[in-house]
Design a protein around this motif. Structure first.
Motif, PDB file in Angstrom:
ATOM      1  N   ALA A  28       4.740 -10.247  -2.470  1.00 22.18           N
ATOM      2  CA  ALA A  28       4.123  -9.576  -3.297  1.00 22.18           C
ATOM      3  C   ALA A  28       3.000  -9.512  -2.648  1.00 22.18           C
ATOM      4  O   ALA A  28       1.910  -8.568  -2.407  1.00 22.18           O
ATOM      5  N   LYS A  29       2.241 -10.376  -3.420  1.00 17.86           N
ATOM      6  CA  LYS A  29       0.375 -10.539  -3.274  1.00 17.86           C
ATOM      7  C   LYS A  29       0.381 -10.756  -1.445  1.00 17.86           C
ATOM      8  O   LYS A  29      -1.111 -10.305  -1.195  1.00 17.86           O
ATOM      9  N   ALA A  30       0.991 -11.435  -0.380  1.00 19.01           N
ATOM     10  CA  ALA A  30       0.758 -11.363   0.847  1.00 19.01           C
ATOM     11  C   ALA A  30       0.901  -9.990   1.478  1.00 19.01           C
ATOM     12  O   ALA A  30       0.356  -9.955   2.355  1.00 19.01           O
ATOM     13  N   PHE A  31       2.229  -9.135   0.992  1.00 23.11           N
ATOM     14  CA  PHE A  31       2.013  -7.940   1.432  1.00 23.11           C
ATOM     15  C   PHE A  31       1.078  -6.978   1.230  1.00 23.11           C
ATOM     16  O   PHE A  31      -0.059  -6.060   2.203  1.00 23.11           O
ATOM     17  N   VAL A  32       0.253  -7.100  -0.707  1.00 19.72           N
ATOM     18  CA  VAL A  32      -0.889  -6.528  -0.545  1.00 19.72           C
ATOM     19  C   VAL A  32      -2.224  -6.861   0.061  1.00 19.72           C
ATOM     20  O   VAL A  32      -2.776  -5.537   0.929  1.00 19.72           O
ATOM     21  N   ALA A  33      -2.091  -8.407   0.582  1.00 17.51           N
ATOM     22  CA  ALA A  33      -3.237  -8.363   1.630  1.00 17.51           C
ATOM     23  C   ALA A  33      -3.302  -7.816   3.024  1.00 17.51           C
ATOM     24  O   ALA A  33      -3.940  -7.956   3.101  1.00 17.51           O
ATOM     25  N   TYR A  34      -2.220  -8.180   3.092  1.00 15.70           N
ATOM     26  CA  TYR A  34      -1.766  -7.377   4.621  1.00 15.70           C
ATOM     27  C   TYR A  34      -1.612  -5.274   4.673  1.00 15.70           C
ATOM     28  O   TYR A  34      -2.393  -5.801   5.507  1.00 15.70           O
ATOM     29  N   GLY A  41     -11.169   0.857  -0.365  1.00 15.50           N
ATOM     30  CA  GLY A  41     -11.819   1.303  -1.186  1.00 15.50           C
ATOM     31  C   GLY A  41     -10.337   2.178  -2.420  1.00 15.50           C
ATOM     32  O   GLY A  41     -10.734   2.475  -2.967  1.00 15.50           O
ATOM     33  N   LEU A  42      -9.254   1.672  -2.253  1.00 17.75           N
ATOM     34  CA  LEU A  42      -8.018   2.724  -2.996  1.00 17.75           C
ATOM     35  C   LEU A  42      -7.123   1.378  -3.672  1.00 17.75           C
ATOM     36  O   LEU A  42      -7.492  -0.105  -3.564  1.00 17.75           O
ATOM     37  N   LYS A  43      -6.357   1.845  -4.486  1.00 18.62           N
ATOM     38  CA  LYS A  43      -5.636   1.263  -5.953  1.00 18.62           C
ATOM     39  C   LYS A  43      -4.905   1.617  -5.480  1.00 18.62           C
ATOM     40  O   LYS A  43      -4.461   2.280  -4.548  1.00 18.62           O
ATOM     41  N   PHE A  44      -3.339   1.026  -5.611  1.00 10.28           N
ATOM     42  CA  PHE A  44      -2.056   0.464  -4.672  1.00 10.28           C
ATOM     43  C   PHE A  44      -1.500   1.648  -5.710  1.00 10.28           C
ATOM     44  O   PHE A  44      -1.043   2.817  -5.294  1.00 10.28           O
ATOM     45  N   ASN A  45      -2.284   3.193  -6.761  1.00 11.58           N
ATOM     46  CA  ASN A  45      -1.251   3.646  -7.072  1.00 11.58           C
ATOM     47  C   ASN A  45      -2.193   5.180  -7.019  1.00 11.58           C
ATOM     48  O   ASN A  45      -1.684   6.133  -6.522  1.00 11.58           O
ATOM     49  N   ASP A  46      -3.207   4.531  -5.390  1.00  5.36           N
ATOM     50  CA  ASP A  46      -3.511   5.906  -4.993  1.00  5.36           C
ATOM     51  C   ASP A  46      -2.784   6.011  -3.386  1.00  5.36           C
ATOM     52  O   ASP A  46      -2.965   7.396  -3.010  1.00  5.36           O
ATOM     53  N   LEU A  47      -1.542   5.147  -3.484  1.00  3.11           N
ATOM     54  CA  LEU A  47      -0.635   5.244  -1.745  1.00  3.11           C
ATOM     55  C   LEU A  47       0.535   6.011  -2.787  1.00  3.11           C
ATOM     56  O   LEU A  47       1.143   6.574  -1.721  1.00  3.11           O
ATOM     57  N   LEU A  48       0.834   6.640  -4.253  1.00  2.00           N
ATOM     58  CA  LEU A  48       1.913   6.799  -4.247  1.00  2.00           C
ATOM     59  C   LEU A  48       1.973   8.526  -3.965  1.00  2.00           C
ATOM     60  O   LEU A  48       1.039   9.223  -3.818  1.00  2.00           O
ATOM     61  N   ILE A  49       2.903   8.870  -3.140  1.00  6.62           N
ATOM     62  CA  ILE A  49       3.948  10.118  -2.664  1.00  6.62           C
ATOM     63  C   ILE A  49       3.562  11.832  -3.407  1.00  6.62           C
ATOM     64  O   ILE A  49       3.731  11.118  -5.101  1.00  6.62           O
ATOM     65  N   GLU A  50       1.766  12.153  -3.833  1.00  3.18           N
ATOM     66  CA  GLU A  50       1.934  12.831  -5.006  1.00  3.18           C
ATOM     67  C   GLU A  50       2.514  14.578  -4.616  1.00  3.18           C
ATOM     68  O   GLU A  50       2.281  15.517  -5.296  1.00  3.18           O
ATOM     69  N   GLU A  51       3.339  14.863  -3.554  1.00  4.28           N
ATOM     70  CA  GLU A  51       3.832  15.882  -3.422  1.00  4.28           C
ATOM     71  C   GLU A  51       5.487  16.541  -4.315  1.00  4.28           C
ATOM     72  O   GLU A  51       5.937  17.271  -4.002  1.00  4.28           O
ATOM     73  N   THR A  52       5.878  15.614  -5.219  1.00  9.38           N
ATOM     74  CA  THR A  52       6.889  15.480  -5.835  1.00  9.38           C
ATOM     75  C   THR A  52       5.950  16.455  -7.283  1.00  9.38           C
ATOM     76  O   THR A  52       5.042  16.111  -7.781  1.00  9.38           O
TER      77      THR A  52
END
Length: 126
Positions: A28-34, A41-52
């Protein structure tokens, strides 16, 4: 698509098992790094699909300060994308700043949606 509730339960299960945690955490740490979203400048929750509908409800419940910060992060990431550059290390999101600010609101909205679906499908015995 899996619900955030099931993802949170799975993550809690993995973290509660030492062997699984030792295997999955480095991956998981490697995934976040890559992934590189923090360097934009984004946080992980900014990547979640918001069209639901659930996500729309959760986002609408965010405090005004968090909505402003979220929009600012989107604008910053968009500018980085347009200029083909990453933020300097001192401006990038640090791991301790990458909090799951949206997850509690999503869990609450999912719970309400589940309850609504349950109530809409109640069958009254004769």
């Amino acid at each position: 698509m899996a619900s955030i509730t099931s993802i949170v339960k799975t993550a809690d299960y993995i973290l509660s098992r030492p062997v699984l945690s030792k295997v999955v955490s480095p991956v998981a740490k490697a995934f976040v790094a890559y992934a590189g979203y923090r360097e934009m400048g984004l946080k992980f929750n900014d990547l979640l699909i918001e069209e639901t509908p659930v996500m729309q409800k959760a986002i609408s419940r965010l405090p005004d300060e968090e909505i402003y910060a979220r929009n600012y992060r989107f604008i910053t990431a968009h500018q980085c994308s347009l200029s083909h550059q990453l933020l300097p290390a001192n401006q990038a999101v640090k791991p301790e700043e990458d909090t799951h600010y949206l997850v509690p609101y999503i869990l609450e909205a999912e719970k309400e949606a589940f309850e609504r679906a349950e109530l809409d499908n109640i069958e009254v015995p004769n």
